[in-house]
Write an enzyme that holds these catalytic residues in place. Structure first.
Site, PDB file in Angstrom:
ATOM      1  N   GLN A 104       0.842  -1.197   0.000  1.00  4.84           N
ATOM      2  CA  GLN A 104       0.000   0.000   0.000  1.00  4.84           C
ATOM      3  C   GLN A 104       0.877   1.246   0.000  1.00  4.84           C
ATOM      4  OE1 GLN A 104      -3.428  -0.622   3.024  1.00  4.84           O
ATOM      5  NE2 GLN A 104      -1.865  -2.090   3.597  1.00  4.84           N
ATOM      6  N   ASP A 107       6.292   4.678  -1.570  1.00  4.32           N
ATOM      7  CA  ASP A 107       7.641   5.232  -1.413  1.00  4.32           C
ATOM      8  C   ASP A 107       8.719   4.580  -2.260  1.00  4.32           C
ATOM      9  OD1 ASP A 107       8.252   2.808   0.004  1.00  4.32           O
ATOM     10  OD2 ASP A 107       7.544   3.708   1.873  1.00  4.32           O
ATOM     11  N   HIS A 122      -1.392   1.503  -4.430  1.00  2.00           N
ATOM     12  CA  HIS A 122      -1.712   2.929  -4.339  1.00  2.00           C
ATOM     13  C   HIS A 122      -0.812   3.790  -5.205  1.00  2.00           C
ATOM     14  CE1 HIS A 122      -3.756   2.156  -0.166  1.00  2.00           C
ATOM     15  NE2 HIS A 122      -4.450   1.693  -1.175  1.00  2.00           N
ATOM     16  N   CYS A 130       1.148  15.532 -15.431  1.00  3.21           N
ATOM     17  CA  CYS A 130       0.394  16.761 -15.690  1.00  3.21           C
ATOM     18  C   CYS A 130      -1.009  16.368 -16.142  1.00  3.21           C
ATOM     19  CB  CYS A 130       1.085  17.592 -16.773  1.00  3.21           C
ATOM     20  SG  CYS A 130       0.067  18.982 -17.336  1.00  3.21           S
ATOM     21  N   SER A 197      -2.414  -1.358   9.315  1.00  2.63           N
ATOM     22  CA  SER A 197      -3.481  -1.406  10.314  1.00  2.63           C
ATOM     23  C   SER A 197      -4.647  -2.267   9.839  1.00  2.63           C
ATOM     24  CB  SER A 197      -3.949   0.015  10.629  1.00  2.63           C
ATOM     25  OG  SER A 197      -4.255   0.707   9.448  1.00  2.63           O
ATOM     26  N   ASN A 221       3.249  -6.596  13.211  1.00  8.11           N
ATOM     27  CA  ASN A 221       2.807  -5.205  13.318  1.00  8.11           C
ATOM     28  C   ASN A 221       3.116  -4.661  14.706  1.00  8.11           C
ATOM     29  OD1 ASN A 221       1.352  -3.248  11.557  1.00  8.11           O
ATOM     30  ND2 ASN A 221       0.004  -3.074  13.332  1.00  8.11           N
ATOM     31  N   ALA A 222       3.321  -3.346  14.770  1.00  7.17           N
ATOM     32  CA  ALA A 222       3.648  -2.734  16.058  1.00  7.17           C
ATOM     33  C   ALA A 222       2.484  -2.838  17.042  1.00  7.17           C
ATOM     34  CB  ALA A 222       4.047  -1.276  15.851  1.00  7.17           C
ATOM     35  N   GLU A 223       1.266  -2.766  16.504  1.00  2.82           N
ATOM     36  CA  GLU A 223       0.080  -2.789  17.375  1.00  2.82           C
ATOM     37  C   GLU A 223      -0.834  -3.929  16.939  1.00  2.82           C
ATOM     38  OE1 GLU A 223      -1.420   1.587  17.832  1.00  2.82           O
ATOM     39  OE2 GLU A 223      -0.413   1.401  15.913  1.00  2.82           O
TER      40      GLU A 223
HETATM   41  P1  NAD Z   1      -1.379   2.905   8.518  1.00  3.46           P
HETATM   42  O1  NAD Z   1      -0.605   4.150   8.739  1.00  3.46           O
HETATM   43  O2  NAD Z   1      -2.843   2.901   8.583  1.00  3.46           O
HETATM   44  O3  NAD Z   1      -0.911   1.803   9.569  1.00  3.46           O
HETATM   45  C1  NAD Z   1       0.405   1.540   9.816  1.00  3.46           C
HETATM   46  C2  NAD Z   1       0.509   0.373  10.806  1.00  3.46           C
HETATM   47  O4  NAD Z   1       1.899   0.095  10.966  1.00  3.46           O
HETATM   48  C3  NAD Z   1      -0.081   0.672  12.184  1.00  3.46           C
HETATM   49  O5  NAD Z   1      -0.938  -0.371  12.568  1.00  3.46           O
HETATM   50  C4  NAD Z   1       1.162   0.722  13.086  1.00  3.46           C
HETATM   51  O6  NAD Z   1       0.928   0.127  14.341  1.00  3.46           O
HETATM   52  C5  NAD Z   1       2.163  -0.124  12.325  1.00  3.46           C
HETATM   53  N1  NAD Z   1       3.564   0.233  12.542  1.00  3.46           N
HETATM   54  C6  NAD Z   1       4.096   1.450  12.799  1.00  3.46           C
HETATM   55  N2  NAD Z   1       5.432   1.373  12.891  1.00  3.46           N
HETATM   56  C7  NAD Z   1       5.764   0.073  12.690  1.00  3.46           C
HETATM   57  C8  NAD Z   1       6.990  -0.632  12.650  1.00  3.46           C
HETATM   58  N3  NAD Z   1       8.158  -0.009  12.836  1.00  3.46           N
HETATM   59  N4  NAD Z   1       6.964  -1.965  12.411  1.00  3.46           N
HETATM   60  C9  NAD Z   1       5.776  -2.608  12.221  1.00  3.46           C
HETATM   61  N5  NAD Z   1       4.576  -1.981  12.250  1.00  3.46           N
HETATM   62  C10 NAD Z   1       4.576  -0.658  12.475  1.00  3.46           C
HETATM   63  O7  NAD Z   1      -0.872   2.420   7.177  1.00  3.46           O
HETATM   64  P2  NAD Z   1      -1.588   1.556   6.133  1.00  3.46           P
HETATM   65  O8  NAD Z   1      -2.479   0.576   6.801  1.00  3.46           O
HETATM   66  O9  NAD Z   1      -0.514   1.112   5.296  1.00  3.46           O
HETATM   67  O10 NAD Z   1      -2.595   2.483   5.281  1.00  3.46           O
HETATM   68  C11 NAD Z   1      -2.599   3.854   5.150  1.00  3.46           C
HETATM   69  C12 NAD Z   1      -2.323   4.377   3.752  1.00  3.46           C
HETATM   70  O11 NAD Z   1      -1.368   5.393   3.872  1.00  3.46           O
HETATM   71  C13 NAD Z   1      -1.704   3.402   2.823  1.00  3.46           C
HETATM   72  O12 NAD Z   1      -2.651   3.096   1.919  1.00  3.46           O
HETATM   73  C14 NAD Z   1      -0.553   4.116   2.116  1.00  3.46           C
HETATM   74  O13 NAD Z   1      -0.895   4.356   0.781  1.00  3.46           O
HETATM   75  C15 NAD Z   1      -0.450   5.429   2.776  1.00  3.46           C
HETATM   76  N6  NAD Z   1       0.883   5.753   3.325  1.00  3.46           N
HETATM   77  C16 NAD Z   1       2.022   5.365   2.675  1.00  3.46           C
HETATM   78  C17 NAD Z   1       3.267   5.666   3.217  1.00  3.46           C
HETATM   79  C18 NAD Z   1       4.515   5.215   2.495  1.00  3.46           C
HETATM   80  O14 NAD Z   1       4.486   5.072   1.278  1.00  3.46           O
HETATM   81  N7  NAD Z   1       5.612   4.934   3.202  1.00  3.46           N
HETATM   82  C19 NAD Z   1       3.369   6.348   4.423  1.00  3.46           C
HETATM   83  C20 NAD Z   1       2.164   6.753   5.067  1.00  3.46           C
HETATM   84  C21 NAD Z   1       0.931   6.430   4.493  1.00  3.46           C
HETATM   85 ZN    ZN Z   2       1.385  19.793 -19.012  1.00  3.34          ZN
END
Ligand code: NAD
Ligand code: ZN
Length: 255
Positions: A104, A107, A122, A130, A197, A221-223
């Protein structure tokens, strides 16, 4: 041996026997590369209103709201490097224990760490398009001119709607990627979910599809997540610590 060590050993055992393992990752796997997650402790959503900043509707009305946040924090995301968690997944793929990584994240860090088959649900934050003329440009180049240009303008047609090639709120997910992710999930024997999450659908539906088709589920997962109850192995901890331990055992010893 504490619960975490037992979890690592059990996860390694499942993966060492996997023939069609599949990983699903979320923002948590990149947290230790310095990219904040959206939800949870320190999450971006406590700071910004995601509907305003990251929805297609608001973007079309005023792209500078999106790009102002990018000016503040986009540089850090572009400079981020893969961490040992990303590299562990690449090693599992290279060893034949994972067929692909569905992510998801936007990056690009899975690709940077050597994962070859990465399915981006995503989109990618590494490019912009553009919306007026369709020209693509690396995001780093747009990022570099945000201090002098807000919103940034297309170098080709001068249009003011440069959109990152990510899926914004209110936009459909890319159908080929979704189809392929579900196809792989239905054929997976082990499903490894990391740093998500699991509250965003349809991504959260992917591990469900895998489990329904008989896959064994590992959650790192962390939580706690809503899927911990149906997982065979649940490890609560940081991806960059847990995954290397799991991969080292699964790849080297055959666990
Ligand atoms: P989320 O932010 O909803 O959840 C992240 C989960 O990761 C949480 O449950 C948290 O407890 C856990 N977490 C945090 N640090 C951790 C670690 N060090 N090790 C293991 N687990 C850890 O993210 P999501 O569920 O991926 O969805 C949110 C949307 O946000 C995604 O669809 C994504 O597109 C976007 N997003 C992407 C990035 C990125 O590309 N790096 C960053 C932020 C959000
Ligand atoms: Zn253009």
């Amino acid at each position: 041996m504490d619960g975490r060590d037992a979890g690592i050993q059990n996860a390694a055992h499942l993966l060492s026997n996997a023939l069609r393992g599949l990983a699903l990752t979320g923002a948590g796997i990149s947290a230790e590369s310095g990219i904040p997650t959206f939800r949870g402790e320190g999450g971006l959503w406590r700071k910004y209103d995601p509907v305003k900043v990251a929805s297609i509707e608001y973007f079309m009305a005023d792209p500078s709201a999106y790009w102002s946040v990018s000016r503040e924090r986009g540089g850090a995301a572009l400079a981020a490097r893969p961490n040992p968690g990303h590299r562990a997944l690449a090693a599992l793929e290279a060893a034949g224990r994972l067929t692909a990584v569905v992510t998801q994240n936007t990056d690009g860090l899975h690709q940077d760490s050597g994962s070859r088959d990465v399915i981006e649900l995503h989109g990618s934050g590494r490019a912009v398009v553009c919306l007026d003329c369709g020209r693509r440009e690396p995001r780093a180049e747009v990022q570099a001119r945000l201090d002098v240009e807000m919103p940034p303008r297309c170098q080709s047609c001068g249009g003011g709607k440069l959109k990152p090639t990510v899926v914004l709120f209110g936009e459909p997910l890319p159908q080929p990627e979704i189809s392929r992710a579900f196809e792989l999930a239905r054929h997976a024997d082990v499903m490894l979910v990391v740093g998500t999450s699991l509250v965003v659908y349809p991504a959260a539906e992917i591990p469900l599809a895998a489990v329904r088709a008989g896959a064994r589920l590992i959650v790192v997962n962390a939580e706690p997540t809503p899927f911990d109850g149906i997982a065979e192995v649940v490890i609560h901890g940081r991806a960059a610590e847990i995954l290397p331990a799991v991969a080292a055992r699964a790849v080297a010893t055959g666990a």
